[in-house]
Design an enzyme around this catalytic site. Structure first.
Site, PDB file in Angstrom:
ATOM      1  N   HIS A 170      -8.042  -4.868  -0.271  1.00 53.80           N
ATOM      2  CA  HIS A 170      -6.759  -4.760  -0.275  1.00 53.80           C
ATOM      3  C   HIS A 170      -6.085  -5.357   1.236  1.00 53.80           C
ATOM      4  CE1 HIS A 170      -3.480  -1.666  -0.106  1.00 53.80           C
ATOM      5  NE2 HIS A 170      -4.075  -0.936   1.016  1.00 53.80           N
ATOM      6  N   ASP A 225      -8.879  -6.643  -4.932  1.00 51.47           N
ATOM      7  CA  ASP A 225      -7.970  -5.134  -3.793  1.00 51.47           C
ATOM      8  C   ASP A 225      -9.078  -3.589  -4.917  1.00 51.47           C
ATOM      9  OD1 ASP A 225      -7.299  -2.719  -3.118  1.00 51.47           O
ATOM     10  OD2 ASP A 225      -5.485  -3.737  -2.564  1.00 51.47           O
ATOM     11  N   SER A 247       0.724  -1.700  -0.309  1.00 52.22           N
ATOM     12  CA  SER A 247      -0.295  -0.062  -0.165  1.00 52.22           C
ATOM     13  C   SER A 247       0.920   1.251  -0.152  1.00 52.22           C
ATOM     14  CB  SER A 247      -1.076   0.073   1.451  1.00 52.22           C
ATOM     15  OG  SER A 247      -1.759   0.769   1.235  1.00 52.22           O
TER      16      SER A 247
END
Lengths: 413, 210
Positions: free
Chosen positions: A375, A342, A173
């Site tokens: 995610h 995601d 991320s």
């Protein structure tokens, strides 16, 4: 720079304070604070004259200093990547399933550094720290930061440890953005770049979610323009809403449906609705709990700083949007992983990076894991995902002449 | 969840060995449907080839990573959009063409991303196939071990069929080899071989070179 005297091995040394260390755990760890007094010139034009970084290390740095791995953290994480604190045995590092002896990132062979970014509320210099110019907490005066600023600060940390080149810089991320930024700004210092569930830039939709989160904080009456420390309050309500918004975006529709569906929390007699605005559904209860919990340990100014850094990140910007051009000087070999569900950092975004790297004839491996968790999957224990990362690190070890894997622990054991 | 990976592979398939011979040492190779990365690892170790694989299957991707073969996880039916024009010297598609929906498209894309393309596919012209059909049955053989209702092979062709298609796409065939089991077939390969291997030159490169 301090090298021999560095206590890098100490904090990773496995000295159990009590009982047995679980197989695959680095054991009890202690963070250390490292002070830097060389001014840090920030992207915003401001200068941070000195700062401290909170750091944890695991494993042992070899003599050639060739086995170091830097783990960059995402939004609400810190330097506490693996292991646990002796006084808080349940406080596991956020990537404990990935990092440890015999795990995918094997601390039997690699020296792993977890670093907390400037601006954080977990030990590194941040908005709640004392501003030496005023003697009061920085608050609203703390400078706005970028991913590039963090990488600059981390590069000094590398100097501090005497590490010229990392075997790998890795992150998920926002941490993946930092890893990518490392490969761009310090190409000769990154042998491998591991970018997981990340993106070369946020989309308008992503920025929109961040804006909603920030608006919640900024409009909380307890925010006091960012100087709430002096008032002895925290904008908990705003922070909780910010977290609720974020949390929704980290999960997939499927994962939420599976976890909560339309299950009612405490239905009225006969399974009826209550016809009010209290908690009616399980998912509401969950979000409120997550928001409330977050608002107890996270700092509102830090949330603003970090979401803004996410918004700003866009290495292609200086190259008229041409990501391949931005990655022209990159030397690292890459592993990228994305997760099919995601939607916040979708596989398309990872593929953009893959394409730009291929255009520059860089060595790239890309795995697209078909996982239902959205995610959040990058923190979970998908065996295929861990097998890819483990296989990749074993190859790194091989190519650097590090010892062979002695054991397999964790998800793949 | 358990992940079972077969470690190592002792011998390279006959068709892959021949494919390897057609690849220039030190060149850049894209292997479409690279499976466990065996061909690229072999090319890397014996011919200093810089290669990238494309593979959809999870376990094959993991196996490739474990061999140190760079691999991109991607469905070939979605095309080769990740790759730029003439980015590679050779692009390989072994034993996959016959199972793809968009046969023409993938061949055109191969011609776009590399100067040379190499394909291998089961030869439907193998004479026992004709015999099976004469007896009223769909053929089931070593290279095509599937029953008609569960086969991944949707676009079967003979060597002549392929040559015609290659010609219509402007792909200039430079080499051809045919195999029956492990043995190379030189006499009447159109009838006697179970597997055909072709190397062709991209029309774009031909025109660019002019």
């Amino acid at each position: 720079m301090a090298t021999e005297s560095v206590s890098c091995a100490d904090s990773g040394a496995l000295v159990p304070s009590c009982g047995l260390i679980p197989e695959g755990s680095v054991g009890p760890v202690e963070p250390e604070l490292i002070a830097f007094d060389e001014p840090l010139h920030l992207s915003s034009g401001q200068v941070l004259h000195g700062y401290e970084l909170a750091v944890e290390t695991y494993g042992v740095l070899n003599e050639a200093r060739s086995n170091a791995v830097l783990v960059c953290h995402a939004l609400n994480a810190s330097h506490h990547v693996a292991g646990y604190y002796a006084h808080e045995p349940k406080n596991l590092g956020w990537w404990d399933n990935m990092v440890g002896p015999g795990k995918a990132v094997d601390t039997d062979r690699f020296f792993v550094i977890g670093v907390n970014n400037i601006g954080s509320c977990f030990g590194s210099t941040g908005p709640s720290s004392i501003n030496p110019a005023t003697g009061k907490p920085w608050g609203a005066d703390f400078p706005v930061l970028t991913v590039e600023d963090w990488v600059c600060a981390q590069a000094r940390l590398a100097d501090y440890f005497g590490i010229r080149k990392f075997a790998a810089v890795m992150g998920g991320s926002l941490g993946g953005m930092q890893a990518l930024s490392w490969a761009i700004s310090c190409p000769e210092r990154v042998e491998n770049c591991v970018v997981i569930a990340s993106s070369p830039r946020l989309s308008a939709q992503n920025i929109a979610f961040n804006e909603v989160a920030r608006s919640a904080i900024l409009s909380d009456p307890q925010f006091h323009g960012g100087n709430y420390y002096e008032h002895g309050v925290v904008p908990k309500a705003g922070l909780a809403v910010a977290r609720m918004v974020g949390h929704i975006t980290y999960l997939s529709d499927t994962a939420m449906a599976e976890k909560f569906g339309r299950t009612q929390r405490e239905p009225a007699a006969g399974g009826e609705y209550h016809y009010n605005y209290g908690v009616e559904f399980e998912v509401e209860s969950y979000l409120r709990y997550q928001g409330e919990k977050f608002s107890r340990y996270f700092d509102a100014n830090t949330y603003l700083i970090i979401t803004r850094a996410l918004d700003y990140f866009d290495p292609a910007r200086q190259h008229q949007g041409d990501l391949a051009k931005a990655l022209e000087k990159v030397l690292a070999k890459f592993l990228l992983v994305s997760f099919s569900t995601d939607w916040r950092f979708s596989p398309e975004r990872s593929r953009e990076i893959v394409q730009a790297l291929l255009k520059n004839q860089r060595q790239v491996t890309y795995a697209e894991i078909d996982a239902p968790h959205g995610h959040d999957a990058f923190l979970l224990e998908d065996a295929r995902y861990h097998a890819i990362v483990q296989g990749y690190y074993d190859q790194i070890a091989l190519s650097l002449g590090l010892p062979a894997r002695q054991r397999t622990t964790g998800v793949l054991a | 969840m358990s992940v079972v990976i077969s470690q190592g592979q002792s011998v390279l398939r006959q068709d892959l060995l021949r494919i390897a011979q057609w690849i220039e040492p030190g060149s850049r190779v894209l292997d479409l449907g690279c499976n466990d990365g065996a061909l690229l690892a072999y090319l890397r170790d014996t011919r200093q080839v810089v290669g990238t694989g494309v593979e959809l299957d999870d376990e094959s991707v993991i196996a490739s990573v474990r061999r140190g073969v760079p691999v991109i996880q991607q469905n070939l039916e979605e095309g080769l959009a990740l790759f730029s024009d003439l980015q590679f010297d050779t692009v390989v598609l072994s034993k996959t063409l016959q199972s793809m929906h968009h046969t023409e498209h993938i061949l055109r894309e191969m011609g776009r991303v590399a100067r040379y393309g190499i394909v291998s596919f089961p030869n439907f012209g193998y004479w026992p196939h004709g015999w099976a059909i004469l007896r009223g049955r769909m053929p089931v053989t070593g290279e095509m071990p599937y029953q008609w209702y569960d086969t991944p092979n949707i676009h079967l062709c003979t060597m002549k069929d392929f040559q015609d298609l290659a010609g219509s796409l402007g792909l200039r065939i430079t080499h051809r080899a045919a195999f029956n089991d492990r043995a190379e077939v030189r006499v009447l390969p159109g009838w006697r071989s179970t597997l055909a291997v072709y190397r062709f030159e991209s029309p774009h490169f031909q025109s660019a070179a002019r």
